[in-house]
Design an enzyme around this catalytic site. Sequence first.
Site, mmCIF file in Angstrom:
data_model
loop_
_atom_site.group_PDB
_atom_site.id
_atom_site.type_symbol
_atom_site.label_atom_id
_atom_site.label_comp_id
_atom_site.label_asym_id
_atom_site.label_seq_id
_atom_site.Cartn_x
_atom_site.Cartn_y
_atom_site.Cartn_z
ATOM 1 N N ARG A 82 -76.857 -17.044 14.495
ATOM 2 C CA ARG A 82 -77.225 -18.429 14.792
ATOM 3 C C ARG A 82 -76.839 -19.314 13.609
ATOM 4 O O ARG A 82 -77.262 -19.054 12.482
ATOM 5 C CB ARG A 82 -78.732 -18.522 15.062
ATOM 6 C CG ARG A 82 -79.255 -19.934 15.213
ATOM 7 C CD ARG A 82 -80.744 -19.934 15.566
ATOM 8 N NE ARG A 82 -81.274 -21.284 15.669
ATOM 9 C CZ ARG A 82 -82.023 -21.871 14.726
ATOM 10 N NH1 ARG A 82 -82.356 -21.217 13.624
ATOM 11 N NH2 ARG A 82 -82.456 -23.100 14.890
ATOM 12 N N HIS A 126 -79.060 -29.477 13.175
ATOM 13 C CA HIS A 126 -80.020 -28.886 12.228
ATOM 14 C C HIS A 126 -80.141 -29.873 11.059
ATOM 15 O O HIS A 126 -79.874 -29.540 9.904
ATOM 16 C CB HIS A 126 -79.570 -27.497 11.793
ATOM 17 C CG HIS A 126 -80.686 -26.617 11.276
ATOM 18 N ND1 HIS A 126 -80.979 -25.378 11.791
ATOM 19 C CD2 HIS A 126 -81.590 -26.815 10.289
ATOM 20 C CE1 HIS A 126 -82.003 -24.843 11.129
ATOM 21 N NE2 HIS A 126 -82.391 -25.702 10.204
ATOM 22 N N GLU A 171 -86.088 -27.944 15.608
ATOM 23 C CA GLU A 171 -87.367 -28.447 15.085
ATOM 24 C C GLU A 171 -87.478 -29.972 15.066
ATOM 25 O O GLU A 171 -87.557 -30.576 13.979
ATOM 26 C CB GLU A 171 -87.622 -27.887 13.682
ATOM 27 C CG GLU A 171 -87.621 -26.372 13.615
ATOM 28 C CD GLU A 171 -88.133 -25.831 12.285
ATOM 29 O OE1 GLU A 171 -88.279 -26.616 11.331
ATOM 30 O OE2 GLU A 171 -88.393 -24.621 12.210
ATOM 31 N N ASN A 297 -89.431 -21.211 16.368
ATOM 32 C CA ASN A 297 -89.446 -20.843 14.954
ATOM 33 C C ASN A 297 -90.899 -20.697 14.531
ATOM 34 O O ASN A 297 -91.672 -21.648 14.633
ATOM 35 C CB ASN A 297 -88.783 -21.917 14.089
ATOM 36 C CG ASN A 297 -87.300 -22.077 14.388
ATOM 37 O OD1 ASN A 297 -86.711 -21.257 15.101
ATOM 38 N ND2 ASN A 297 -86.691 -23.116 13.839
ATOM 39 N N TYR A 299 -93.538 -19.297 11.444
ATOM 40 C CA TYR A 299 -93.708 -18.825 10.069
ATOM 41 C C TYR A 299 -95.145 -18.464 9.722
ATOM 42 O O TYR A 299 -95.396 -17.554 8.953
ATOM 43 C CB TYR A 299 -93.195 -19.878 9.071
ATOM 44 C CG TYR A 299 -91.689 -19.959 9.084
ATOM 45 C CD1 TYR A 299 -90.928 -19.088 8.330
ATOM 46 C CD2 TYR A 299 -91.031 -20.873 9.904
ATOM 47 C CE1 TYR A 299 -89.544 -19.122 8.362
ATOM 48 C CE2 TYR A 299 -89.644 -20.917 9.947
ATOM 49 C CZ TYR A 299 -88.908 -20.033 9.176
ATOM 50 O OH TYR A 299 -87.537 -20.069 9.225
ATOM 51 N N GLU A 351 -86.241 -18.335 14.460
ATOM 52 C CA GLU A 351 -86.444 -18.215 13.010
ATOM 53 C C GLU A 351 -87.782 -17.545 12.764
ATOM 54 O O GLU A 351 -88.786 -17.893 13.396
ATOM 55 C CB GLU A 351 -86.474 -19.588 12.316
ATOM 56 C CG GLU A 351 -85.154 -20.281 12.240
ATOM 57 C CD GLU A 351 -85.246 -21.610 11.487
ATOM 58 O OE1 GLU A 351 -86.175 -21.800 10.670
ATOM 59 O OE2 GLU A 351 -84.375 -22.456 11.738
#
Length: 449
Positions: A82, A126, A171, A297, A299, A351
């Site tokens: 990606r 991005h 995002e 994504n 985290y 991600e």
Amino acid sequence: MTTDEDGALRFPDGFRWGTSTSAYQVEGAVDEDGRGESIWDRFCRQPGAIADASNGDVACDHYHRLEPDLDLIASLGVDLYRFSVSWPRVQPAGAGAWNEKGLAFYDRLVDGLLARGLAPHLTLNHWDLPQALQDQGGWNARATVDRFVEYALGIQRRLGDRLATITTHNEPWVVAWLGHAEGTFAPGIRSRKVASQVAHHLLLSHGRALQALRADGARARLGIVLNMAHTMPLTDSPADAAAARLDDARGRRWYADPLFKGHYPAEVLAELGDDAPVVEPGDMAVIATPIDFLGINYYSRHLSKASGALLPEDKPCPKTDMGWEIYPDGLRELLLTMHRDYTLPPTYITENGGAFPDPVVDGRVHDADRTDYLAGHIQAVGEALAQGVPMAGYMVWSLMDNFEWASGYAKRFGIVHVDYETLARTPKDSALWYRDLVARCRALREARA
Ligand code: FCB
């Protein structure tokens, strides 16, 4: 935790493994071959904007090291890669003329991936918007939606015959909120009203681009990538529970509700009041254009507290170098929540990863903390799959250490170490572990075939 054969067994045949990067964070060569200025080039020059006063001028010099980097990706044995296109590299002013040398770079990237058996997963935005468009109002200006659709079409016409997926935005919360409300990311604006309008224009441009790409004969699968935390109240108090519901609506549902249900969460609109975005008739239906896949994504979890800011001691779990709590169960819970709230298309973790200090010892990086992080989160994906969430793949952030936005080069997310003096790449122990995991999953897949 170590992933064992049983863990690997949970992944269905169609499940794909990969790694992620983005253009501004790895490419460098910001002033070469006709590339235009991006808002991150400009933002990095603001005193105090970047923790170590660095920028993406050189980054990992990926632009000049494409072939060895492609070999590096292939050496991990992953299924896919990606990456993102730098809009100002291919269309320097964000409108009108295309830059052939920039397009040729992505041609080589895509062809190089295919030649090595890797599926190209391309992201259009991005975050590195052409500065020329920012000068005309950036994402706050509705005209930027039209520019983005033209850009998307240009990329599809050049590369679309060879791509597995096209992601419109990475995002949108970060672009809208950190870029336009908190001002800690480019373009460094601080206005809640602007931020909410930017969020709306990002979503609108996503829907408009999808419609235009499909009308133009899209062959790649089309989708969007959202960042999400698993939001939990800090305590059992009703006040903290209410705070968590509102935080979840602001961060997750503000983006997912329009995409899947065609409306913004009422409680966030009420909270925004006069700062709510201008929405024109028909916008919400465009935003709800069906997607072929969703990227998430993940985290960390987000803890909500009704009174005052969260203190460091309020976060009980071990933390990464970013200060983000390591909470793998949150990924499973988030995926189950998404599965409950919406009819999900095939969903990728686009991600997931952690920053750790990563000292180099005798030419090796023994990053057991990162391996544990990855193993725990991959396990959580497996658990979500077992409970019916339509998971299609998992991508580590990141292939290699790179320019971590406002944190500069101090935070290392790579499974491959980058020496910023020599730019030498060294796979960390986590990269070797990931390679072996992917190999085991592939062997099981092939044994079943
Ligand atoms: C995400 C970004 C990615 C990277 C990671 C750590 O928010 O999409 O570029 O910076 O965080």
